[in-house]
Structures are given as structure tokens and as C-alpha cells.
Write an enzyme that holds these catalytic residues in place. Structure first.
Site: not given
Length: 134
Positions: A55, A53
Site C-alpha cells: 500500500e 508494504c
């Protein structure tokens, strides 16, 4: 840097996402306490469990450069509501972010919801939980 500037950095990172399977691009930007900005985008793989991901990409880039003290993170996707991080990202964030670290959730319309880490993942699993003492 204001919150919209960090969201803009995340939006720029979103344009670099590698998403041939889901076509769901996500961008993130994390600011260290010293003001350095690291960005990330989601990177898919045909074997979905090894997908990473946005993040975590941003956080891991910062950590790989020696930064582990974070002030703020912004995440953005073209969603109806400001996009929330997945559970895996929340757990990684809780490892490195203080409870009061600001997390900015945004969507393609640049609607922004600001939360503190402790609001995003209350009662998170922590290193102290691995103590063998009772």
C-alpha cells in the site's frame, strides 16, 4: 474503472512482491482523482523494520509523481478473508486519503470488502493533533 479492475491491477502487482522471508505476497493499486493508477508490492528486507508494504509503495509512487488526491485503493493477498492494511499503512493512508475514500480489501478468491477510510481508521492521528495550543 470498476472495483474489480482495480483489484486485478493489485493482483498483478502482487506477483512482483519480494518476499524471501515470509513468502507473504501483497499487491496494491491506488487510483488518483484524475484516474492515474499506481501499483505497489511488498518489499521485504532481512532487517524487518525497513520492509515496505504494498500500500505504501503504491501511495509513495503516486506522491513522487506529484499526485496527492486519491479516489480509491485496492489491496490483495492470498488470505482467508479480504486482507486488511497494517497500522502503519492505515496511518499513511489517513494522511493522504479523505474520510470517504474507498478502500477495497481483497483475497486470492477475489472476495472484496469495501470500506471508507474513516471506517478503516476511525479517530486517526492528524496534523491538527500536533497543535501546541490548548
Amino acid at each position: 474503472m470498476n472495483k474489480h479492475d482495480l483489484v486485478q491491477k493489485a493482483a498483478e502487482a502482487m506477483q512482483k512482491a519480494y518476499v524471501p522471508y515470509s513468502n507473504f505476497s501483497v499487491g496494491a493499486a491506488v487510483m488518483t482523482s484524475s484516474g492515474h493508477i499506481y501499483t505497489g508490492c511488498n518489499i521485504e528486507n532481512a532487517a524487518y523494520p525497513v520492509t515496505c508494504c504494498a500500500e505504501r509503495v503504491a501511495i509513495f509512487k503516486a506522491i513522487s509523481e506529484g499526485f496527492t488526491d486519491f479516489k480509491q485503493l485496492a489491496v490483495i493477498a492470498n488470505t482467508e478473508r479480504p486482507v486488511p492494511p497494517c497500522g502503519s499503512c492505515r496511518q499513511v493512508m489517513s494522511e493522504f486519503f479523505a474520510p470517504e475514500t474507498e478502500i477495497l480489501l481483497a483475497n486470492g478468491n477475489k472476495d472484496v470488502t469495501a470500506l471508507k477510510m474513516e471506517e478503516l481508521l476511525p479517530y486517526s492521528f492528524e496534523a491538527n493533533d500536533m497543535s501546541h495550543e490548548t
